[in-house]
Design a protein around this motif. Structure first.
Motif, PDB file in Angstrom:
ATOM      1  N   GLU A  69       0.871  -1.178   0.000  1.00 36.35           N
ATOM      2  CA  GLU A  69       0.000   0.000   0.000  1.00 36.35           C
ATOM      3  C   GLU A  69       0.903   1.222   0.000  1.00 36.35           C
ATOM      4  OE1 GLU A  69      -4.062  -1.360   2.279  1.00 36.35           O
ATOM      5  OE2 GLU A  69      -2.981   0.398   2.996  1.00 36.35           O
ATOM      6  N   TYR A  70       0.539   2.194  -0.790  1.00 35.76           N
ATOM      7  CA  TYR A  70       1.378   3.390  -0.919  1.00 35.76           C
ATOM      8  C   TYR A  70       0.608   4.647  -0.522  1.00 35.76           C
ATOM      9  CZ  TYR A  70       4.739   0.659  -3.662  1.00 35.76           C
ATOM     10  OH  TYR A  70       5.669  -0.264  -4.073  1.00 35.76           O
ATOM     11  N   TRP A 107      -2.468  10.939  -1.353  1.00 35.07           N
ATOM     12  CA  TRP A 107      -3.338   9.946  -2.010  1.00 35.07           C
ATOM     13  C   TRP A 107      -2.856   8.555  -1.619  1.00 35.07           C
ATOM     14  CZ3 TRP A 107      -2.802   7.049  -7.059  1.00 35.07           C
ATOM     15  CH2 TRP A 107      -4.009   6.421  -7.397  1.00 35.07           C
ATOM     16  N   ASP A 108      -3.801   7.722  -1.153  1.00 35.86           N
ATOM     17  CA  ASP A 108      -3.467   6.354  -0.739  1.00 35.86           C
ATOM     18  C   ASP A 108      -3.962   5.368  -1.790  1.00 35.86           C
ATOM     19  OD1 ASP A 108      -2.569   7.505   1.562  1.00 35.86           O
ATOM     20  OD2 ASP A 108      -4.284   6.925   2.798  1.00 35.86           O
ATOM     21  N   PHE A 109      -3.130   4.415  -2.132  1.00 35.24           N
ATOM     22  CA  PHE A 109      -3.544   3.438  -3.146  1.00 35.24           C
ATOM     23  C   PHE A 109      -2.782   2.133  -3.010  1.00 35.24           C
ATOM     24  CE2 PHE A 109       0.008   3.638  -6.252  1.00 35.24           C
ATOM     25  CZ  PHE A 109       0.710   4.710  -5.714  1.00 35.24           C
ATOM     26  N   ARG A 110      -3.323   1.103  -3.631  1.00 34.95           N
ATOM     27  CA  ARG A 110      -2.651  -0.198  -3.742  1.00 34.95           C
ATOM     28  C   ARG A 110      -2.849  -0.689  -5.164  1.00 34.95           C
ATOM     29  NH1 ARG A 110      -7.533  -2.187  -0.718  1.00 34.95           N
ATOM     30  NH2 ARG A 110      -6.479  -1.804   1.235  1.00 34.95           N
ATOM     31  N   PHE A 144       5.100   3.608   2.340  1.00 38.02           N
ATOM     32  CA  PHE A 144       4.555   2.302   1.963  1.00 38.02           C
ATOM     33  C   PHE A 144       4.371   1.429   3.192  1.00 38.02           C
ATOM     34  CE2 PHE A 144       9.157   2.003   1.767  1.00 38.02           C
ATOM     35  CZ  PHE A 144       9.436   0.811   2.412  1.00 38.02           C
TER      36      PHE A 144
ATOM     37  N   GLU B  68      12.909  -0.158   0.681  1.00 37.91           N
ATOM     38  CA  GLU B  68      11.743  -0.705  -0.015  1.00 37.91           C
ATOM     39  C   GLU B  68      12.105  -2.025  -0.692  1.00 37.91           C
ATOM     40  OE1 GLU B  68       9.996   1.883  -2.975  1.00 37.91           O
ATOM     41  OE2 GLU B  68       8.338   0.513  -3.339  1.00 37.91           O
ATOM     42  N   LEU B  71      12.118  -4.789   1.816  1.00 32.45           N
ATOM     43  CA  LEU B  71      10.756  -5.140   2.229  1.00 32.45           C
ATOM     44  C   LEU B  71      10.039  -5.947   1.154  1.00 32.45           C
ATOM     45  CD1 LEU B  71       8.928  -4.433   4.771  1.00 32.45           C
ATOM     46  CD2 LEU B  71       7.725  -2.946   3.199  1.00 32.45           C
ATOM     47  N   ASN B 274     -10.685   4.739   2.398  1.00 32.74           N
ATOM     48  CA  ASN B 274     -10.109   5.900   1.704  1.00 32.74           C
ATOM     49  C   ASN B 274      -8.894   5.512   0.837  1.00 32.74           C
ATOM     50  OD1 ASN B 274     -10.260   8.597   1.062  1.00 32.74           O
ATOM     51  ND2 ASN B 274      -8.810   9.219   2.650  1.00 32.74           N
ATOM     52  N   VAL B 275      -8.898   4.262   0.400  1.00 35.42           N
ATOM     53  CA  VAL B 275      -7.789   3.753  -0.418  1.00 35.42           C
ATOM     54  C   VAL B 275      -8.330   3.384  -1.803  1.00 35.42           C
ATOM     55  CG1 VAL B 275      -6.078   1.893  -0.677  1.00 35.42           C
ATOM     56  CG2 VAL B 275      -6.520   2.882   1.579  1.00 35.42           C
ATOM     57  N   THR B 276      -7.586   3.762  -2.838  1.00 37.85           N
ATOM     58  CA  THR B 276      -7.958   3.401  -4.209  1.00 37.85           C
ATOM     59  C   THR B 276      -7.176   2.155  -4.616  1.00 37.85           C
ATOM     60  OG1 THR B 276      -8.319   5.721  -4.749  1.00 37.85           O
ATOM     61  CG2 THR B 276      -8.031   4.220  -6.612  1.00 37.85           C
ATOM     62  N   THR B 277      -7.846   1.204  -5.213  1.00 35.60           N
ATOM     63  CA  THR B 277      -7.146   0.034  -5.747  1.00 35.60           C
ATOM     64  C   THR B 277      -7.050   0.178  -7.263  1.00 35.60           C
ATOM     65  OG1 THR B 277      -7.991  -1.357  -3.968  1.00 35.60           O
ATOM     66  CG2 THR B 277      -7.153  -2.489  -5.924  1.00 35.60           C
ATOM     67  N   LEU B 278      -5.825   0.050  -7.759  1.00 34.61           N
ATOM     68  CA  LEU B 278      -5.627   0.097  -9.208  1.00 34.61           C
ATOM     69  C   LEU B 278      -5.718  -1.345  -9.707  1.00 34.61           C
ATOM     70  CD1 LEU B 278      -2.688   2.689  -9.392  1.00 34.61           C
ATOM     71  CD2 LEU B 278      -5.157   3.099  -9.516  1.00 34.61           C
TER      72      LEU B 278
END
Lengths: 147, 307
Positions: A69-70, A107-110, A144, B68, B71, B274-278
């Motif tokens: 998650e970023y 902005w948070d996304f995965r 992340f 990173e 990880l 509040n998280v977007t998944t691509l």
């Protein structure tokens, strides 16, 4: 002649001090202000910051990996107007625009699968007269955590 | 008294000083167009060139940091193998700018890797080795004795240790950026990236190749390879960077044999988190033969770095 030499001496010293001072401020801004925006994500440790002026643009290319998650944090110093940023894929599709979210800084996304993405940034121009245009530090930071 | 006598002179020459500062500031700002501007034949200046200049923008190429990278390897299910890391005893051998830069990246990757697996003494040793590289490169205060003490005090607090590693790496990268040393910064990042790739390729169990998450992570590096090349090409006037670039071009020839296809990305926003998944689907094909070739090349580059 003495005054001229004195002037050149001062000019040489200060010409080098002024930009390094601006850079140092940028580092301090990134470290003390922008990095806070990443919490609770872990900052990756990379440093991307520059002095930008109203209307100026920047781009950043980065690979983002699946199963992570970023958080993207893009911050401008107080003197600057809002900063518009977009996240764009390899086919030039805009995946996110902070304009739709009141120019949010984060902005948070995965991702389901790893992707190379472009972050396009523009400092909005609010002054018609270029002489009045403000300049300031803009930092782009990534946090992340495991999904 | 001397300061007082200089003060009027400062004001007198202020416009010239500010102008000179502005000029130097433009140089250190790092826009990526100066080479184009310098080589322009002014007799052939046309509107296109002006458009290029007006569209000049700051470009950043961001590689995964050593933290990173470590990880990513761990999250793919890798196990800790101390024998794969670069022994800290090698640190005194690195006396050139190139060896110190790539090994700063390598040791930071090793430090992150050891810390993620709670290897406390190894973490402290690798922090000291990274400090030695940073000191050799003249990176002031990136890692000082307080950092080592903080690490020792928090040996049982992994989150705090991760934070310390992140902070020290940022200190190094910001120091290099603000002191206009992008070639060193690029070599540090590439050193860490190659180390991650080396550890990952060595940890792959070749008898369990299909569906191996570590193999997927290695294939993912095809995406970062483009960024590695851009980063190095920007600094190829540096002889050390140019020599690394030759190896990376050879690595690219192998990565180019791996086929990767991705479907169109569909963003899906989740209001609750509040998280977007691509959302997308990627398919790739990496044969054991190409993997062996890739693994050998990575090992050869890494061996050159740590020797």
């Amino acid at each position: 002649m003495k005054k001229l030499i004195q002037g050149i001496f001062l000019l040489s010293i200060l010409a080098f001090l002024l930009p390094s001072s601006a850079s140092a401020q940028c580092k301090g801004f990134a470290k003390k202000i922008c990095k806070m925006e990443l919490s609770p994500y872990l900052h990756d440790g990379n440093y991307h910051a520059a002095i930008l002026t109203e209307g100026e643009e920047a781009e950043l290319y980065k690979t983002f990996y699946s199963d992570q998650e970023y958080r993207i944090a893009i911050c401008g110093s107080d003197a600057l107007p809002e900063i518009h940023f977009e996240v764009i894929d390899a086919n030039k599709n805009v995946l996110y625009s902070n304009k739709d979210n009141n120019y949010a800084r984060i902005w948070d996304f995965r991702l389901d699968s790893s992707q190379q993405l472009k972050i396009a940034i523009k400092v909005l121009a609010v002054h018609d007269n270029p002489v009045e245009a403000e300049s300031g530090c803009v930092a782009i930071m990534f946090g992340f955590r495991e999904k | 008294m001397k300061l007082l006598s200089l003060k009027p002179a400062i004001f007198k020459y202020l416009p010239a000083i500010l102008f000179a500062g502005y000029l130097v500031g433009c140089k250190s700002g790092g826009n990526k167009t100066p080479e184009t501007e310098v080589t322009v034949d002014m007799t052939e200046v046309n509107q296109d060139i002006f458009e290029d200049i007006s569209e000049a923008k700051k470009i950043f190429y961001s590689l995964p940091s050593p933290l990173e990278t470590a990880l990513l390897i761990k999250s793919a299910g890798a196990t800790y193998d101390a024998a794969l890391l670069n022994p800290v005893e090698n640190a005194p051998n690195y006396n050139t700018k190139k060896s110190q830069a790539v090994n700063l990246g390598i040791y930071t990757c090793n430090l992150s890797f050891a810390s993620l697996y709670d290897q406390t003494q190894a973490s402290i040793n690798y922090m000291n080795a990274a400090k030695r590289m940073a000191d050799g490169l003249g990176i002031l205060d990136a890692i000082d004795n307080t950092t080592i003490e903080r690490l020792e005090e928090n040996v049982n607090n992994r989150d705090e240790i991760m934070d310390i590693i992140s902070e020290t790496f940022m200190n190094s990268s910001s120091f290099l950026a603000e002191n206009d040393r992008p070639a060193i910064a690029a070599m540090v990042l590439v050193g860490g990236w190659i180390e991650g790739l080396y550890i990952a390729t060595e940890l792959v169990n070749r008898s369990e190749f299909e569906g191996n998450k570590l193999v997927d992570r290695i294939v993912d590096q095809k995406l970062s390879l483009d960024i590695v090349i851009k980063l190095l090409e920007e600094n190829k006037q540096d002889a050390d960077v140019a020599s690394i670039l030759e190896d990376i071009y050879e690595l690219k020839e192998i990565f180019d044999k791996i086929k990767v296809t991705t479907s169109e990305i569909q963003p899906e926003y989740d209001e609750e988190s509040n998280v977007t998944t691509l959302k997308s689907v990627t398919q790739s094909s990496l044969s054991p033969e190409i993997f062996a070739e890739l693994s050998d090349k990575v090992k050869a580059i890494r061996t050159e770095f740590v020797l």
